[in-house]
Design a protein around this motif. Sequence first.
Motif, PDB file in Angstrom:
ATOM      1  N   UNK A  41      68.992  27.949  19.337  1.00  0.00           N
ATOM      2  CA  UNK A  41      70.204  27.355  19.927  1.00  0.00           C
ATOM      3  C   UNK A  41      69.993  27.229  21.427  1.00  0.00           C
ATOM      4  N   UNK A  42      69.287  28.206  22.004  1.00  0.00           N
ATOM      5  CA  UNK A  42      68.740  27.950  23.329  1.00  0.00           C
ATOM      6  C   UNK A  42      69.439  28.557  24.531  1.00  0.00           C
ATOM      7  N   UNK A  43      70.405  29.481  24.312  1.00  0.00           N
ATOM      8  CA  UNK A  43      71.151  30.026  25.455  1.00  0.00           C
ATOM      9  C   UNK A  43      70.426  31.119  26.208  1.00  0.00           C
ATOM     10  N   UNK A  44      69.240  30.811  26.730  1.00  0.00           N
ATOM     11  CA  UNK A  44      68.463  31.860  27.405  1.00  0.00           C
ATOM     12  C   UNK A  44      68.826  31.956  28.886  1.00  0.00           C
ATOM     13  N   UNK A  45      68.533  33.120  29.461  1.00  0.00           N
ATOM     14  CA  UNK A  45      68.814  33.351  30.880  1.00  0.00           C
ATOM     15  C   UNK A  45      67.637  32.861  31.723  1.00  0.00           C
ATOM     16  N   UNK A  46      67.940  32.272  32.870  1.00  0.00           N
ATOM     17  CA  UNK A  46      66.859  31.829  33.761  1.00  0.00           C
ATOM     18  C   UNK A  46      66.260  33.050  34.460  1.00  0.00           C
ATOM     19  N   UNK A  47      64.959  32.991  34.799  1.00  0.00           N
ATOM     20  CA  UNK A  47      64.325  34.127  35.482  1.00  0.00           C
ATOM     21  C   UNK A  47      65.050  34.504  36.779  1.00  0.00           C
ATOM     22  N   UNK A  48      65.503  33.518  37.531  1.00  0.00           N
ATOM     23  CA  UNK A  48      66.178  33.827  38.792  1.00  0.00           C
ATOM     24  C   UNK A  48      67.476  34.587  38.550  1.00  0.00           C
ATOM     25  N   UNK A  49      68.239  34.164  37.535  1.00  0.00           N
ATOM     26  CA  UNK A  49      69.487  34.873  37.241  1.00  0.00           C
ATOM     27  C   UNK A  49      69.201  36.294  36.743  1.00  0.00           C
ATOM     28  N   UNK A  50      68.105  36.453  35.987  1.00  0.00           N
ATOM     29  CA  UNK A  50      67.711  37.806  35.557  1.00  0.00           C
ATOM     30  C   UNK A  50      67.385  38.663  36.787  1.00  0.00           C
ATOM     31  N   UNK A  51      66.726  38.062  37.730  1.00  0.00           N
ATOM     32  CA  UNK A  51      66.355  38.763  38.957  1.00  0.00           C
ATOM     33  C   UNK A  51      67.609  39.192  39.728  1.00  0.00           C
ATOM     34  N   UNK A  52      68.605  38.295  39.775  1.00  0.00           N
ATOM     35  CA  UNK A  52      69.862  38.655  40.452  1.00  0.00           C
ATOM     36  C   UNK A  52      70.547  39.825  39.742  1.00  0.00           C
ATOM     37  N   UNK A  53      70.449  39.858  38.430  1.00  0.00           N
ATOM     38  CA  UNK A  53      71.100  40.955  37.691  1.00  0.00           C
ATOM     39  C   UNK A  53      70.356  42.272  37.904  1.00  0.00           C
ATOM     40  N   UNK A  54      69.025  42.212  37.982  1.00  0.00           N
ATOM     41  CA  UNK A  54      68.256  43.443  38.271  1.00  0.00           C
ATOM     42  C   UNK A  54      68.688  43.990  39.635  1.00  0.00           C
ATOM     43  N   UNK A  55      68.902  43.080  40.565  1.00  0.00           N
ATOM     44  CA  UNK A  55      69.359  43.455  41.895  1.00  0.00           C
ATOM     45  C   UNK A  55      70.773  44.056  41.826  1.00  0.00           C
ATOM     46  N   UNK A  56      71.650  43.385  41.079  1.00  0.00           N
ATOM     47  CA  UNK A  56      73.021  43.880  40.940  1.00  0.00           C
ATOM     48  C   UNK A  56      73.068  45.269  40.318  1.00  0.00           C
ATOM     49  N   UNK A  57      72.224  45.486  39.295  1.00  0.00           N
ATOM     50  CA  UNK A  57      72.265  46.768  38.584  1.00  0.00           C
ATOM     51  C   UNK A  57      71.950  47.955  39.494  1.00  0.00           C
ATOM     52  N   UNK A  58      71.099  47.722  40.493  1.00  0.00           N
ATOM     53  CA  UNK A  58      70.711  48.843  41.354  1.00  0.00           C
ATOM     54  C   UNK A  58      71.921  49.518  41.997  1.00  0.00           C
ATOM     55  N   UNK A  59      72.958  48.736  42.280  1.00  0.00           N
ATOM     56  CA  UNK A  59      74.140  49.311  42.952  1.00  0.00           C
ATOM     57  C   UNK A  59      75.330  49.486  42.004  1.00  0.00           C
ATOM     58  N   UNK A  60      75.103  49.322  40.710  1.00  0.00           N
ATOM     59  CA  UNK A  60      76.249  49.373  39.787  1.00  0.00           C
ATOM     60  C   UNK A  60      77.049  50.670  39.917  1.00  0.00           C
ATOM     61  N   UNK A  61      76.371  51.795  39.946  1.00  0.00           N
ATOM     62  CA  UNK A  61      77.095  53.078  39.970  1.00  0.00           C
ATOM     63  C   UNK A  61      77.932  53.225  41.245  1.00  0.00           C
ATOM     64  N   UNK A  62      77.334  52.922  42.385  1.00  0.00           N
ATOM     65  CA  UNK A  62      78.114  53.078  43.625  1.00  0.00           C
ATOM     66  C   UNK A  62      79.238  52.052  43.695  1.00  0.00           C
TER      67      UNK A  62
END
Length: 393
Positions: free
Chosen positions: A238-259
Amino acid sequence: MNKKELETRLIHGFFDRQQHFGSLSHPLYQTSTFTFENAEQGEARFAGNESGYIYSRLGNPTVTELERKIADLEEGEAGLAFSSGMGAVSAVLLALVNSGDHILVSEGVYGCTFGLLELLNSKFNVEYDLIPMDNDEYIKEMIRPTTKAIYIETPINPTMKLVDIEAVAKVAKKNDIKVVVDNTFCSPYLQQPLKLGADIIVHSATKYIGGHGDVIAGLAVGPEEFINDVRMTTQKDIGGVLSPFDAWLLLRGLKTLAVRMDRHCENAAFLFEKLSDHSKVKNIVYPGDPQFYQHNLAKRQMKHFGGLISFEVDGDKLVAQQVMNRLSLVQVAVSLGDAETLVQHPATMTHSVVPEIEREKMGINESLLRLSVGLESPEDIWNDIKNALEIIS
Ligand SMILES: *Cc1c(COP(=O)(O)O)cnc(C)c1O
């Protein structure tokens, strides 16, 4: 080595930095395809005899890092990333049901999830029932031989009604039915449904996981066999994959999730106190309110009480809109989980398609506003709201 705490695992990932020139942050592999050393290698990868990347719709190293990370954070076997939260919800549900099957759904799910259920019903004869999930006997009564999944969202927007995940999962297990939880409102930092017996988790990573209002994305976590099935069918084709750049933004976001979550929750608790003392505000719904009818369940199931508060202003729709228009720091927008505090008017925005009678039954009237409390100084947020409330005479 001992398993590290969640706060640490949010920051450190799985990749071997020395394989990537010692890069501290995960490299962004912004590529559509991967070259093979020779024809035989291409053949081996397609045959599954050699691991390795082929084409970014089937997998990409930056996306893989995110998928491993969300699986680890939710304590599930495998993760999968999608181009939106709805991409995750639709791929998971499509993988779980066949035409003629039945899904039990908690009342008050996200609008587009409801839209998807309607679509599955009209196009593929998938049946569903929206039910309150607070009574085991009733859930049992509603289970049919064709029921393949129980789909729950907790807390829900904008009434903050909770579902007891553990209780629902017990009933489901006895009947061999999968429990899917939309964990968007809590993120893995506040609530871990797999530990409470759920089978599959979906997220709109657009919200707290991304956290900066700059990406639309979805995630799913579950048993490896199931996630692989989704990956090779309802995602790949069906094709709803995440783009590498958006994955990269989420990895960045996760680092500060707890704080970030700690601050969202603290700010929300502060605003709850202030709103409670204001004469032009009534019927505040916030799971952290000791008077909230599900406060004990919230305490048991969630680490803190979240960053969302709904309340009614003393007045009609016009007054509610005037209050919104007088805000200057707080932004008028749907979505949630961003650094900026956002306000929306459910009756004319997120829930405008719900018939008025249904809306009233859910406790959503035209005086109700929903706040997604941001990360600003709580005093500044409150001053902005207090000033806006002054138009009510
Ligand atoms: C936003 C949201 C979704 C949909 O996510 P998108 O990223 O907008 O596709 C699903 N569930 C909940 C609870 C949401 O808040």
